[in-house]
Each structure stands twice: as structure tokens, then as C-alpha cells.
Motif scaffolding. Structure first.
Motif, PDB file in Angstrom:
ATOM      1  N   SER A  75      -6.574  -8.377 -23.429  1.00 27.17           N
ATOM      2  CA  SER A  75      -7.445  -8.747 -24.541  1.00 27.17           C
ATOM      3  C   SER A  75      -7.509  -7.592 -25.529  1.00 27.17           C
ATOM      4  O   SER A  75      -7.141  -6.458 -25.204  1.00 27.17           O
ATOM      5  CB  SER A  75      -8.856  -9.113 -24.059  1.00 27.17           C
ATOM      6  OG  SER A  75      -9.501  -7.984 -23.504  1.00 27.17           O
ATOM      7  N   GLU A 100     -14.164  -9.746 -28.727  1.00 26.07           N
ATOM      8  CA  GLU A 100     -13.051  -9.638 -27.769  1.00 26.07           C
ATOM      9  C   GLU A 100     -12.202 -10.909 -27.858  1.00 26.07           C
ATOM     10  O   GLU A 100     -12.706 -12.027 -27.720  1.00 26.07           O
ATOM     11  CB  GLU A 100     -13.573  -9.446 -26.351  1.00 26.07           C
ATOM     12  CG  GLU A 100     -12.456  -9.172 -25.346  1.00 26.07           C
ATOM     13  CD  GLU A 100     -12.968  -8.880 -23.943  1.00 26.07           C
ATOM     14  OE1 GLU A 100     -12.221  -8.279 -23.151  1.00 26.07           O
ATOM     15  OE2 GLU A 100     -14.137  -9.245 -23.659  1.00 26.07           O
ATOM     16  N   PRO A 127      -8.777 -12.833 -26.321  1.00 24.89           N
ATOM     17  CA  PRO A 127      -7.731 -12.849 -25.301  1.00 24.89           C
ATOM     18  C   PRO A 127      -6.354 -12.655 -25.942  1.00 24.89           C
ATOM     19  O   PRO A 127      -6.035 -13.269 -26.961  1.00 24.89           O
ATOM     20  CB  PRO A 127      -7.860 -14.249 -24.686  1.00 24.89           C
ATOM     21  CG  PRO A 127      -9.260 -14.682 -25.003  1.00 24.89           C
ATOM     22  CD  PRO A 127      -9.570 -14.086 -26.334  1.00 24.89           C
ATOM     23  N   HIS A 128      -5.527 -11.776 -25.335  1.00 26.65           N
ATOM     24  CA  HIS A 128      -4.205 -11.497 -25.898  1.00 26.65           C
ATOM     25  C   HIS A 128      -3.350 -10.877 -24.795  1.00 26.65           C
ATOM     26  O   HIS A 128      -3.869 -10.330 -23.806  1.00 26.65           O
ATOM     27  CB  HIS A 128      -4.335 -10.534 -27.083  1.00 26.65           C
ATOM     28  CG  HIS A 128      -3.082 -10.397 -27.897  1.00 26.65           C
ATOM     29  ND1 HIS A 128      -2.376 -11.476 -28.367  1.00 26.65           N
ATOM     30  CD2 HIS A 128      -2.415  -9.287 -28.320  1.00 26.65           C
ATOM     31  CE1 HIS A 128      -1.323 -11.048 -29.052  1.00 26.65           C
ATOM     32  NE2 HIS A 128      -1.332  -9.718 -29.035  1.00 26.65           N
ATOM     33  N   THR A 164      -3.129  -5.026 -25.579  1.00 22.53           N
ATOM     34  CA  THR A 164      -4.374  -4.449 -26.064  1.00 22.53           C
ATOM     35  C   THR A 164      -4.044  -3.272 -26.955  1.00 22.53           C
ATOM     36  O   THR A 164      -2.917  -2.747 -26.932  1.00 22.53           O
ATOM     37  CB  THR A 164      -5.272  -3.999 -24.897  1.00 22.53           C
ATOM     38  OG1 THR A 164      -6.596  -3.741 -25.399  1.00 22.53           O
ATOM     39  CG2 THR A 164      -4.750  -2.720 -24.225  1.00 22.53           C
TER      40      THR A 164
END
Length: 378
Positions: free
Chosen positions: A237, A244, A246-247, A250
Motif C-alpha cells: 500500500s 492509504e 492498496p498498491h 510502496t
């Protein structure tokens, strides 16, 4: 002409929420405005009459000023004024200006008018003619009008020779407290001259009066810009503008690497010329390892408030190929508005790409830039 002054700051200020004399107006406590104005106009001494136990607050509010002293007042305004008069050691013919701390915008022009008026009168007060029509009312209903010709709105400071006002108070025998010092001198047979007052010399009595006072202050506007970059690394994330997301990667940094908040923090600090985020939160300091960047932004905003200013609006642009910002933009705006105590329409968050060019285009990192407008006392 030299003069002495008494600033009455012993009241409770209950109608304004309490302790209004210590409340900030612009960049300083209300009582400080009057003391500074009197000293700048040439007062030989300024007696600040305070409530019992307020010595520390007075010292803090007037720190750095010389030529004043605090005296504990009494249960009424008249008693407080007499407590101030009792410590004056000036000659009998020394002019004394008696002023309410709740009238912060005292000008040298009004002081000069008052002192000049004492050449042919026993007292003087600034006043404004009544411009509005006046009505008598009972239980919310009008029962008649009041002729306004010859009516004036009395202000302070009020000016007298030291012996004149002291003798007049000594001769006051009524059990009812006088409305002001002019009433005391009038009762003793003295003539009190009206001089031109100042609409800005209003008395701050109710909470809404402080908003009006702030609007009267001269302002200056500053703009600040900020820019920040972080590289991508392994993660699940990313934090952007306090949200925040989600990914599959980072952002890497000493704190939470929120580039949007970092750029905005730098923009605010830049607008008030107080360095940059690294000066206040150095990356070499372990205290900020993994820290939420919310703290940095709130700190910068508090620096503006400490200067008597306010943030007008902010604009953040995120520069990246991924993640997609638009689905989260509203949440980002709401979070920034919350952190900065701004209305939502004063907060803008945008995103753009570099059309696959440069380090952001290659997916190596994310950049953010920010602009801010700040209003400060002139």
C-alpha cells in the motif's frame, strides 16, 4: 506632552467566553495591543490592572515590553481604576488616560486629540455620534422611539489630570458604581469634552466581536510552493495525502513517505519563510522513523496560527503513472480539509502523468507538488 495610562484588564470577560483580555487578536493578546499603542504614543508609565492570580498571564502577554507594571484590581471597574490611580507617582497635573483592554485598536491620533482637549477642559473622551435609529422595547415589542440628536457613543481611553480624577473619585458618594470616569468627573463639576472617536476603537464584548476585529486587521497574503519525490519499493500500500491506498508497491522514505503531505508541508513552511520539512523533522532523527506525515502537516499549520495567520487554500498535484488517484481524490481532499481545518472547497487534489517520460514515467518513483495561500497580519 508626557502622560500616564491605566489599562483596565481585570474583568472576567464572561460574555465573550471568559478571559477575553488574554485572548489573541491577530498575532498578539488583546491587552498587548493597547499597552503597545500607549507606550508608542509616549506614555511615561502604563499601569495594567488585572484580576487576582493573573500576574503570570500578564507577564506572558506583555513579555518584551518595558514601562508597564501590573496591579491587582477590585470587584468593580471603578475599584480597579482607583487601584491603578493609587500607584501613580506622577505630578498632579500629569494627564492620565484610562482605557479598556477590550478596545485593542487604539491609535496615536485619538490619544493626541484627548491630550489636546485637556487644555480647556477637566476631562475628555472619544465618542461617535449615534447613527442608527433608536427604539425602546419591552418583551420584544417596540414601545416608542428615542431622539438621537445629541446622543454619542462613548469610547475609551478617557483623559484627565491626575489630581482631577483622584479628587473626583474621592468625592463620589453614590452607592451605585459609576459607568465610567467621565461620569465621576462630571458629578464633581468638571467639564468633559467630546473628541472625535474612531469606529475601529470598538469594544470586544461578545464572541462574534472577535471575528469582526480580525476582519479589521491589515493583512498580507503569501504563497508557498512545495515539491517532493520518493522512489518505489516493495510493499502492499502507499500513503498519499493522508489516505492509504492498496498498491503492489510502496514509497520508500524515513517517515511514511507521503509525498503529497511532504510537498504541502514544505509549501506552508515556505509561505511563512520558516525553512523546509527537513529543518523541522530531519531524516537523521530516529523519532521520525516511520512517522505519520499527518504530524508534519499539522505542525506547519500550527506555525501559521502562531503567527496570527490562516491558511486560505491549498492545491496538491500528484505526478505518477500508478496508482490511479482519481478514485481516492475525494477522500484525500476530505482528509486534508480535516487536518488543516479548511472548508472542502478550499482544498484541491489533482493528478497527472508525464506521458511515460522521466523517472515517474518509467515507474521509478512518484512526485508531488503543492501550492498554498496564507493570510498573515501585515
Amino acid at each position: 506632552m508626557g502622560f500616564a495610562a491605566i489599562v483596565v484588564a481585570a474583568g472576567s470577560g464572561s460574555r465573550a467566553g471568559g478571559d477575553k483580555q488574554w485572548r489573541a487578536v491577530g498575532d498578539r493578546p488583546m491587552v498587548r495591543w493597547s499597552v503597545e499603542a500607549l507606550l508608542a504614543a509616549g506614555a511615561d508609565s502604563v499601569i495594567v490592572v488585572i484580576a487576582p492570580g493573573a500576574e503570570t498571564r500578564a507577564a506572558e502577554a506583555l513579555a518584551g515590553l518595558s514601562g508597564w507594571q501590573a496591579v491587582v484590581g477590585g470587584a468593580t471597574r471603578a475599584a480597579s481604576v482607583q487601584a491603578g490611580l493609587a500607584v501613580l507617582e506622577q505630578p498632579d497635573d500629569m494627564p492620565v488616560l484610562i482605557h479598556d483592554a477590550a478596545r485593542p485598536f487604539l491609535s496615536a491620533t485619538v490619544i493626541e486629540r484627548l491630550l489636546d482637549a485637556l487644555n480647556d477642559a477637566e476631562g475628555a473622551l472619544p465618542a461617535l455620534p449615534v447613527a442608527d435609529s433608536l427604539r425602546r422595547g419591552v418583551e420584544g415589542l417596540v414601545i416608542g422611539g428615542v431622539e438621537r440628536d445629541g446622543l454619542w457613543r462613548a469610547q475609551t481611553p478617557q483623559a484627565f489630570r491626575l489630581k482631577t480624577i483622584c479628587d473626583a473619585y474621592a468625592a463620589w458618594t453614590d452607592t451605585e458604581a459609576p459607568t465610567d470616569e467621565a461620569a465621576v468627573v462630571e458629578r464633581a463639576g468638571g467639564r468633559v469634552r467630546l473628541v472625535e472617536g474612531d469606529a475601529r476603537l470598538m469594544k470586544l464584548t461578545y464572541p462574534e466581536d472577535f471575528s469582526m476585529a480580525e476582519a479589521l486587521l491589515p493583512k498580507t497574503f503569501r504563497t508557498g510552493q512545495g515539491f517532493d519525490v520518493h522512489r518505489w519499493g516493495p510493499g502492499t500500500s502507499v500513503w498519499l495525502c493522508g489516505v492509504e491506498i492498496p498498491h503492489d508497491q510502496t514509497l520508500i522514505g524515513h517517515s511514511d513517505a507521503d509525498a503529497g503531505l511532504h510537498a504541502l508541508t514544505d509549501a506552508i513552511l515556505g509561505a511563512i519563510a520558516e525553512g523546509d520539512i527537513g529543518d523541522h523533522f530531519p531524516p537523521t532523527d530516529p523519532r521520525w522513523k516511520g512517522a505519520s506525515s499527518d504530524r508534519f502537516l499539522v505542525y506547519a499549520a500550527e506555525r501559521v496560527t502562531a503567527r496570527g495567520g490562516r491558511i486560505v487554500n491549498v492545491d496538491v498535484t500528484l505526478i505518477c503513472e500508478q496508482p490511479k488517484v482519481k478514485p481516492h481524490r475525494q477522500a484525500m481532499r476530505e482528509r486534508l480539509a480535516e487536518l488543516l481545518s479548511l472548508p472542502l472547497d478550499a482544498v484541491s487534489v489533482k493528478a497527472t502523468t508525464t506521458e511515460a517520460l522521466g523517472f515517474t514515467g518509467r515507474g521509478e518513483g512518484l512526485a508531488a507538488q503543492a501550492a498554498v495561500s496564507v493570510e498573515l497580519p501585515a
